[in-house]
Design an enzyme around this catalytic site. Structure first.
Site, short mmCIF file in Angstrom:
data_model
loop_
_atom_site.label_atom_id
_atom_site.label_comp_id
_atom_site.label_asym_id
_atom_site.label_seq_id
_atom_site.Cartn_x
_atom_site.Cartn_y
_atom_site.Cartn_z
N ASP A 23 0.83 -1.21 0.00
CA ASP A 23 0.00 0.00 0.00
C ASP A 23 0.86 1.26 0.00
O ASP A 23 0.63 2.20 -0.76
CB ASP A 23 -0.93 0.01 1.22
CG ASP A 23 -1.94 -1.11 1.19
OD1 ASP A 23 -2.09 -1.74 0.13
OD2 ASP A 23 -2.56 -1.38 2.23
N ASN A 73 -9.67 -4.17 11.93
CA ASN A 73 -8.60 -3.34 12.46
C ASN A 73 -7.34 -4.18 12.66
O ASN A 73 -7.26 -4.99 13.59
CB ASN A 73 -9.03 -2.70 13.80
CG ASN A 73 -8.03 -1.69 14.31
OD1 ASN A 73 -6.86 -1.72 13.95
ND2 ASN A 73 -8.50 -0.77 15.14
N LYS A 74 -6.36 -4.03 11.79
CA LYS A 74 -5.15 -4.84 11.86
C LYS A 74 -4.43 -4.68 13.19
O LYS A 74 -3.81 -5.61 13.69
CB LYS A 74 -4.18 -4.46 10.73
CG LYS A 74 -4.59 -4.98 9.37
CD LYS A 74 -3.44 -4.92 8.38
CE LYS A 74 -3.00 -3.52 8.08
NZ LYS A 74 -1.94 -3.47 7.06
#
Length: 298
Positions: A23, A73-74
């Site tokens: 990303d 939510n990582k």
């Protein structure tokens, strides 16, 4: 740009997430997409060292982003970090089985590089060395010849200390097969056969199936959304991001785009009140574009 991408990648790890760098890299390294009327450009991103190569995509197909409206939510959930650790542990066991210095071999890619073999050969090695059943921490310690205390202190990350079983075979197979699909995708784009779009779509769907079956990072909503996209005219569809929620990316023929968007809206978003409220920002076609820029006033 490369330096900024690497800094952003490292920064994410300070919150306890063993993230990659895809990303961050594409956010900085992406360039203007359209080279001509017939082609648009994507990027093949490689690491160690970080580098990006242009990949030509046909303008006869569009990429459609569809949000499953499921959030993961990582930083708060350990799913993602467990998968990273499973790849890390698979690296150690594969390295030791082949007589490599397993303590200094950090990534599955490193095993392939040190052995000097192809991705297809690495998949065969995974079949030979690792078993499909989950590995207990005790079995991992026995394979590496270390104590449980050493495993926890030297290898396991803080948020995987209490995990008792790891799926090494599945993760290694997914990683090597996914890497092979990426290279095949690039080769098809370069050679541009008459059925290129169909072949690329098949690779995207194979990627999704591997994410679902081998890496186990899908979820019921993503499974449903991919199925709807394929039934609505997508040539291929797969999940993107960390998994367990988030978005799908589908390859859709440009002449079928309007019908595709209409059908997906009806089948996925308009059947659920929560998704309906997010519909306007959840489904859209996109083309490769420019990455982040810094404007300096003259």
């Amino acid at each position: 740009q490369v330096e900024l991408a690497e800094i952003c990648t490292k920064s994410e790890r300070y919150i306890g997430t063993e993230g990659g760098g895809m990303d961050q890299s594409i956010s900085f390294l992406a360039e203007e997409g359209t080279h001509s009327f017939f082609f648009q450009s994507a990027k093949l991103i490689e690491f160690n060292p970080l580098r990006a190569t242009d990949v030509r995509l046909s303008s006869r197909a569009a990429f459609v982003i569809a949000n499953s409206c499921v959030e993961m939510n990582k930083a708060a959930i350990s799913h993602y970090s467990i998968r990273v650790m499973e790849c890390h542990l698979a690296t150690k066991l594969l390295s030791k089985s082949k007589g490599l210095d397993w303590k200094k071999t950090l990534r599955l890619h490193d095993v392939q590089t040190k052995l000097g073999v192809s991705l297809e050969e690495m998949l065969t090695i995974v079949e030979e060395v690792l078993h499909p059943e989950p590995y207990s921490t005790e079995e991992i310690c026995k394979c590496l010849g270390i104590s449980l205390e050493e495993l926890r202190a030297q290898i396991l990350s803080p948020n995987t200390q209490d995990v008792s079983a790891f799926k090494l075979y599945h993760c290694a197979k997914h990683v090597y097969s996914e890497a092979a699909r990426v290279l095949e995708f690039k080769m098809i784009c370069n050679e541009a056969p008459a059925n290129a779009i169909q072949l690329l779509g098949e690779l995207m769907t194979q990627s999704y199936i591997s994410c679902r079956e081998m890496y186990e990072c899908s979820c019921p909503e993503l499974d449903r959304l991919v199925d709807i996209c394929l039934q609505s005219g997508a040539i291929g569809s797969h999940l993107t991001g960390a998994g367990w929620g988030g978005c799908t990316v589908s390859m859709v023929p440009t002449d079928k785009l309007s019908t595709f968007l209409k059908n997906v809206k009806k089948a996925y978003y308009q059947t659920n009140v929560q998704r309906l409220a997010l519909e306007n920002n959840s489904l859209f076609a996109t083309k490769p574009g420019r990455g982040a820029l810094v404007f300096v006033e003259a």
